[in-house]
Write an enzyme that holds these catalytic residues in place. Structure first.
Site, mmCIF file in Angstrom:
data_model
loop_
_atom_site.group_PDB
_atom_site.id
_atom_site.type_symbol
_atom_site.label_atom_id
_atom_site.label_comp_id
_atom_site.label_asym_id
_atom_site.label_seq_id
_atom_site.Cartn_x
_atom_site.Cartn_y
_atom_site.Cartn_z
ATOM 1 N N SER A 149 0.839 -1.213 0.000
ATOM 2 C CA SER A 149 0.000 0.000 0.000
ATOM 3 C C SER A 149 0.867 1.253 0.000
ATOM 4 C CB SER A 149 -0.877 0.044 1.245
ATOM 5 O OG SER A 149 -1.569 -1.147 1.413
HETATM 6 N N1 SAH Z 1 0.648 -5.071 4.368
HETATM 7 C C1 SAH Z 1 1.276 -5.599 3.188
HETATM 8 C C2 SAH Z 1 0.385 -5.417 1.992
HETATM 9 C C3 SAH Z 1 0.108 -6.713 1.355
HETATM 10 S S1 SAH Z 1 -1.074 -6.725 0.065
HETATM 11 C C4 SAH Z 1 2.654 -5.036 2.985
HETATM 12 O O1 SAH Z 1 3.096 -4.157 3.758
HETATM 13 O O2 SAH Z 1 3.330 -5.461 2.054
HETATM 14 C C5 SAH Z 1 -2.308 -7.760 0.759
HETATM 15 C C6 SAH Z 1 -1.927 -9.166 1.047
HETATM 16 O O3 SAH Z 1 -3.064 -9.806 1.587
HETATM 17 C C7 SAH Z 1 -1.489 -9.994 -0.152
HETATM 18 O O4 SAH Z 1 -0.197 -10.457 0.033
HETATM 19 C C8 SAH Z 1 -2.507 -11.135 -0.185
HETATM 20 O O5 SAH Z 1 -1.953 -12.371 -0.580
HETATM 21 C C9 SAH Z 1 -2.955 -11.156 1.258
HETATM 22 N N2 SAH Z 1 -4.239 -11.839 1.508
HETATM 23 C C10 SAH Z 1 -5.396 -11.805 0.805
HETATM 24 N N3 SAH Z 1 -6.332 -12.585 1.395
HETATM 25 C C11 SAH Z 1 -5.745 -13.119 2.496
HETATM 26 C C12 SAH Z 1 -6.182 -14.018 3.518
HETATM 27 N N4 SAH Z 1 -7.408 -14.559 3.537
HETATM 28 N N5 SAH Z 1 -5.310 -14.339 4.494
HETATM 29 C C13 SAH Z 1 -4.056 -13.844 4.515
HETATM 30 N N6 SAH Z 1 -3.585 -13.010 3.579
HETATM 31 C C14 SAH Z 1 -4.410 -12.637 2.579
#
Ligand code: SAH
Length: 282
Positions: free
Chosen positions: A129
């Protein structure tokens, strides 16, 4: 309209397991590298403190060889100034974001964009993000909290950046990722930082992580059609949850959930664009 709190919690439903790996073994002194929060207040909002924010360059951790170099301190200071000018006013959040080298969490080819206010690809179709959104969500989580948050659950570890920022704001951080490739990448990214209070979990975050509950705060980096009932269950009374949520028109908005003794209050906030919340692991 579909209630965002559906589907209801079903205690008899079969719950997939979440595996916890041991956290990083080496303990550092608390608050290592976190600059004094008061130095980070926006020069624009508080002109009398303009000099203080410039001293941030000295307060930030020095870059190790192989990063974008010592210049990353200046880039982070500028990122913080921009965030503050955009309205981020929580000194703790600004200090935490000043302490984490965002460029270490993105691919080498994207390092030059690491401190711009933009979301960036982190592989497997996912994105980190933009700093402004990270700051906004963390501010919402911290509202009313004067010191550190207690245990925090993060759904969507991604590259591990936000987990690293959270490690400065909470006593313990439990972060779940459903994609093995990203879980491993986050582990690699976080290892050199040696953050003993960050616990990376591989599993489906839609079921939360009951072992760590109740949580003072829950934050999701992926948006679904509803807030899973397990998250509400695992939120402490007095706790706050911030997550993207699909709205009736197919767009997404940020939702703030506050759990009180009297019930659960939900507030829909501004529009956002997050990757979808998916069930299962892969
Ligand atoms: N906070 C992260 C942003 C990651 S983007 C950072 O700083 O990089 C969102 C993430 O949520 C993705 O990697 C995706 O695979 C994950 N995601 C989506 N659904 C999910 C679930 N049910 N459980 C765990 N992770 C999930």
């Amino acid at each position: 309209m579909k209630s965002p709190l559906k589907p209801p919690f079903n205690p008899t439903a079969k719950t997939p397991t979440v595996t916890e790996r041991p956290s990083f073994p080496v303990r550092l002194k608390p608050d290592t590298g976190v600059p004094s929060a008061t130095k980070l207040v926006a020069a624009s909002a508080y002109p009398e403190r303009a000099v203080a924010i410039n001293s941030l360059r000295n307060a930030l951790p020095a870059s190790a060889p192989g990063g974008v170099g010592p210049d990353s301190q200046a880039l982070r200071a500028r990122m913080l100034q921009k965030l503050a000018a955009q309205g981020v006013s929580d000194d703790h959040v600004l200090a935490a974001m000043g302490a984490v080298e965002r460029h270490r969490f993105v691919d080498t080819a994207l390092v030059n964009q690491a401190y711009e206010d933009t979301s960036l690809p982190i592989g497997l179709g996912q994105t980190i993000s933009k700093p402004n959104v990270v700051a906004r969500m963390l501010e919402l989580l911290r509202q009313g909290c004067t010191g550190k948050l207690g245990r925090v659950l993060e759904i969507g570890t991604g590259c591990g950046y936000q987990a690293a920022v959270l490690s400065h704001l909470a006593t313990e951080v439990y972060s779940i990722e459903r994609l093995r490739g990203l879980h491993d990448k986050a582990r690699e990214n976080l290892r050199p930082l040696r953050l003993p209070n960050v616990h990376l979990l591989f599993g489906d975050g839609m079921i939360g992580f009951p072992k760590g509950a109740p949580y003072a705060a829950i934050i999701a980096a992926a948006g679904g059609e509803a807030i899973p009932a397990a998250w509400i269950e695992q939120l402490a009374v007095g706790g706050r949850l911030v997550a993207p949520l699909q709205t009736s028109n197919g767009a997404q908005a940020l939702v703030l959930i506050e759990k009180t003794r009297l019930g659960v209050k939900q507030t829909l906030l501004e529009a956002v664009h997050f990757v979808p919340l998916k069930s299962g692991t892969s």
